[in-house]
Design an enzyme around this catalytic site. Sequence first.
Site, PDB file in Angstrom:
ATOM      1  N   LYS A 190       0.847  -1.188   0.000  1.00 13.48           N
ATOM      2  CA  LYS A 190       0.000   0.000   0.000  1.00 13.48           C
ATOM      3  C   LYS A 190       0.885   1.241   0.000  1.00 13.48           C
ATOM      4  O   LYS A 190       1.440   1.631   1.022  1.00 13.48           O
ATOM      5  CB  LYS A 190      -0.931   0.024   1.217  1.00 13.48           C
ATOM      6  CG  LYS A 190      -2.121   0.930   0.954  1.00 13.48           C
ATOM      7  CD  LYS A 190      -2.642   1.658   2.169  1.00 13.48           C
ATOM      8  CE  LYS A 190      -1.797   2.764   2.649  1.00 13.48           C
ATOM      9  NZ  LYS A 190      -1.657   3.926   1.746  1.00 13.48           N
ATOM     10  N   GLU A 266       9.519   0.944  10.951  1.00 11.56           N
ATOM     11  CA  GLU A 266      10.656   1.852  10.727  1.00 11.56           C
ATOM     12  C   GLU A 266      10.079   3.257  10.787  1.00 11.56           C
ATOM     13  O   GLU A 266       9.344   3.675   9.891  1.00 11.56           O
ATOM     14  CB  GLU A 266      11.294   1.545   9.370  1.00 11.56           C
ATOM     15  CG  GLU A 266      12.710   2.051   9.254  1.00 11.56           C
ATOM     16  CD  GLU A 266      12.790   3.457   8.707  1.00 11.56           C
ATOM     17  OE1 GLU A 266      12.905   4.398   9.523  1.00 11.56           O
ATOM     18  OE2 GLU A 266      12.731   3.616   7.477  1.00 11.56           O
ATOM     19  N   CYS A 299      14.025  10.287   7.145  1.00  9.23           N
ATOM     20  CA  CYS A 299      13.920   9.931   8.562  1.00  9.23           C
ATOM     21  C   CYS A 299      15.282   9.967   9.253  1.00  9.23           C
ATOM     22  O   CYS A 299      15.359  10.212  10.443  1.00  9.23           O
ATOM     23  CB  CYS A 299      13.251   8.581   8.723  1.00  9.23           C
ATOM     24  SG  CYS A 299      13.965   7.302   7.697  1.00  9.23           S
ATOM     25  N   GLU A 398       9.956  15.432  15.191  1.00  6.30           N
ATOM     26  CA  GLU A 398      10.396  15.282  13.804  1.00  6.30           C
ATOM     27  C   GLU A 398       9.658  16.307  12.942  1.00  6.30           C
ATOM     28  O   GLU A 398       8.438  16.260  12.820  1.00  6.30           O
ATOM     29  CB  GLU A 398      10.087  13.857  13.328  1.00  6.30           C
ATOM     30  CG  GLU A 398      10.584  13.597  11.927  1.00  6.30           C
ATOM     31  CD  GLU A 398      10.368  12.149  11.491  1.00  6.30           C
ATOM     32  OE1 GLU A 398       9.226  11.675  11.548  1.00  6.30           O
ATOM     33  OE2 GLU A 398      11.355  11.513  11.065  1.00  6.30           O
TER      34      GLU A 398
HETATM   35  P1  NAD Z   1       2.064   8.355   7.881  1.00  6.70           P
HETATM   36  O1  NAD Z   1       3.008   7.600   8.725  1.00  6.70           O
HETATM   37  O2  NAD Z   1       0.715   8.591   8.458  1.00  6.70           O
HETATM   38  O3  NAD Z   1       1.840   7.590   6.476  1.00  6.70           O
HETATM   39  C1  NAD Z   1       2.717   6.603   5.979  1.00  6.70           C
HETATM   40  C2  NAD Z   1       1.877   5.472   5.364  1.00  6.70           C
HETATM   41  O4  NAD Z   1       1.009   4.931   6.352  1.00  6.70           O
HETATM   42  C3  NAD Z   1       0.974   5.906   4.215  1.00  6.70           C
HETATM   43  O5  NAD Z   1       0.965   4.874   3.241  1.00  6.70           O
HETATM   44  C4  NAD Z   1      -0.396   6.013   4.880  1.00  6.70           C
HETATM   45  O6  NAD Z   1      -1.471   5.834   3.975  1.00  6.70           O
HETATM   46  C5  NAD Z   1      -0.345   4.872   5.861  1.00  6.70           C
HETATM   47  N1  NAD Z   1      -1.252   5.009   7.017  1.00  6.70           N
HETATM   48  C6  NAD Z   1      -1.741   6.151   7.559  1.00  6.70           C
HETATM   49  N2  NAD Z   1      -2.520   5.861   8.621  1.00  6.70           N
HETATM   50  C7  NAD Z   1      -2.487   4.516   8.773  1.00  6.70           C
HETATM   51  C8  NAD Z   1      -3.068   3.619   9.717  1.00  6.70           C
HETATM   52  N3  NAD Z   1      -3.830   4.043  10.722  1.00  6.70           N
HETATM   53  N4  NAD Z   1      -2.814   2.305   9.582  1.00  6.70           N
HETATM   54  C9  NAD Z   1      -2.023   1.848   8.589  1.00  6.70           C
HETATM   55  N5  NAD Z   1      -1.459   2.651   7.659  1.00  6.70           N
HETATM   56  C10 NAD Z   1      -1.675   3.970   7.753  1.00  6.70           C
HETATM   57  O7  NAD Z   1       2.769   9.697   7.450  1.00  6.70           O
HETATM   58  P2  NAD Z   1       2.150  11.040   6.799  1.00  6.70           P
HETATM   59  O8  NAD Z   1       0.852  11.399   7.460  1.00  6.70           O
HETATM   60  O9  NAD Z   1       2.135  10.866   5.336  1.00  6.70           O
HETATM   61  O10 NAD Z   1       3.256  12.102   7.236  1.00  6.70           O
HETATM   62  C11 NAD Z   1       3.218  12.672   8.532  1.00  6.70           C
HETATM   63  C12 NAD Z   1       4.574  12.717   9.158  1.00  6.70           C
HETATM   64  O11 NAD Z   1       5.130  11.418   9.219  1.00  6.70           O
HETATM   65  C13 NAD Z   1       5.658  13.490   8.432  1.00  6.70           C
HETATM   66  O12 NAD Z   1       5.614  14.836   8.660  1.00  6.70           O
HETATM   67  C14 NAD Z   1       6.901  12.890   8.968  1.00  6.70           C
HETATM   68  O13 NAD Z   1       7.249  13.473  10.185  1.00  6.70           O
HETATM   69  C15 NAD Z   1       6.527  11.479   9.200  1.00  6.70           C
HETATM   70  N6  NAD Z   1       7.039  10.564   8.161  1.00  6.70           N
HETATM   71  C16 NAD Z   1       8.117   9.836   8.470  1.00  6.70           C
HETATM   72  C17 NAD Z   1       8.640   8.964   7.546  1.00  6.70           C
HETATM   73  C18 NAD Z   1       9.850   8.145   7.881  1.00  6.70           C
HETATM   74  O14 NAD Z   1      10.445   7.533   7.013  1.00  6.70           O
HETATM   75  N7  NAD Z   1      10.250   8.112   9.131  1.00  6.70           N
HETATM   76  C19 NAD Z   1       8.068   8.843   6.288  1.00  6.70           C
HETATM   77  C20 NAD Z   1       6.933   9.609   5.989  1.00  6.70           C
HETATM   78  C21 NAD Z   1       6.427  10.459   6.950  1.00  6.70           C
END
Ligand code: NAD
Length: 499
Positions: A190, A266, A299, A398
Amino acid sequence: MSSAISTSAQVGEVRMLIDGTLTHARSGRQFDNVNPATEEVLGTTADADAADMDTAIAAARRAFDETDWSTNHAFRQRCLEQLQEALEDEKEELRAELIAEAGCPAIATFGPQLEWPLDDALRWPAQLISTFPWERTLPDTELFGMLSHRLVWKEAVGVVGAICPWNYPFEVTIGKLGQILATGNTTVVKPAPDTPWNATRLGRLIAERTDIPAGVVNVVTSTDHMLGEQLVVDPRVDMVSFTGSTATGRRIAEKAAPMVKRTFLELGGKSAMIVLDDCDLEATVPGASFMCMHAGQGCAMQTRLLVPRMRYDEAVELVTDAFAGVTVGDPSDPANISGPLVSAKQRDRVLGYIEKGKAEGARVTIGGGVPKDHPRGFFVEPTVFADVENHHTIAREEIFGPVLAVIPFDDDADAVRIANDNDYGLSGGIFSADRQRAFDVTRQLRIGSAMVNGGLFYGADSPYGGYKASGVGRQNGIEGFEQHLQTKAVGYVDDPDDN
Ligand code: NAD
């Protein structure tokens, strides 16, 4: 690498891959894929709903239970080689697509956004299939006068839900796929809705260019984040492999707990770059501006710069000058190291943190807003905060943008204390003229990876992940490979007709 990479003719794959078929959403719905550098709509992607996800999960389950995918090592290896070749054939299209949909600078596609993972993320685990000890023998044991022979078998976990982020979308997805598939699992991928096309391209290549059986890999795109959660709570899914925010990671851990489902998480980071007092500051401190690569959306970015208190002003000046030299703009121009944030939401989130930093008393030495020459696109100026205390919000959370906090320390022990005084523990950089001294500091840091004097730990063979709130488990390396396996201990006795 000198001229701009054309992203204008981007037409990505609209269809998902479900049960071996390239398919639209059952509802017919699609969503826009927006170029974050221009705010223009690039095209559309299938917008799946829960019923589509249900079909994909059923297909992955069936492929695991009813084919020999999990046990046929030579076949899996061949399939991964086919996918490798297919990806290499479309490398340039993939590069342009990543720049267009993620807004990542072209220069990063010659490293971790594309070329590094393309080089080894499939190849390394595929080769490991040949040498990995899938079975080992333990010494015989005798209990109650009965002699038993003993074996340990390594077996695939089953169906893995692979939930991916938007910042390094191809790298994360291919990293997950290499290990999931080499170990004999099936999967539903996904992608994040911000960056769907690199994943639907993978789906198309799997369908058109490989013998990977129907259902082994499914790619489901959607604007509905709850489809990710569906993977977590569905009992047909044996494991969840997630890369993204710590907030979502926590929720996944909670939702998986009642089923005692295996999770690999991660998550986020707030890594420190520590410059010890024996360093040549002029040669070292400017390197902190590397965190502006891809607008700080990584990250493992070193977002806190820890410098000796005695030389704090000098360090702030040096890093401010370095940030002034960061090239911001059109990500398709390889001269730029910083492109836009991925979305208006992320830009506003980063700007919110900058305001919070100011309100808490930290001092902006450069940046602090939207660049005047980039009113369109989701750009934020590379920003340095001085006079930061480690309890300030901008030093703790972050931000995921090009924002650096410069913090003073008194001695090595104080640097270690400050670096560790954070919920996260993902990565870090340690600089010293004396490598042993740098190693001494590194051993005391509660982090999953370290760059000593700029050394790279990166690679498909290198276990990557975090301590503390930065996650559970490791992507890549033997550690990551084994995480996708179950262990079965088998005792057996001689047949009556043995010997
Ligand atoms: P997120 O973690 O919410 O999303 C990442 C993935 O998780 C997406 O595919 C999303 O559709 C999915 N997702 C969201 N809610 C979910 C749930 N309840 N259950 C399962 N999957 C779910 O990140 P975001 O909202 O796109 O970004 C927000 C913040 O996250 C960013 O500002 C950043 O700080 C952080 N982020 C970190 C990384 C990393 O590699 N550490 C990567 C992306 C975002």
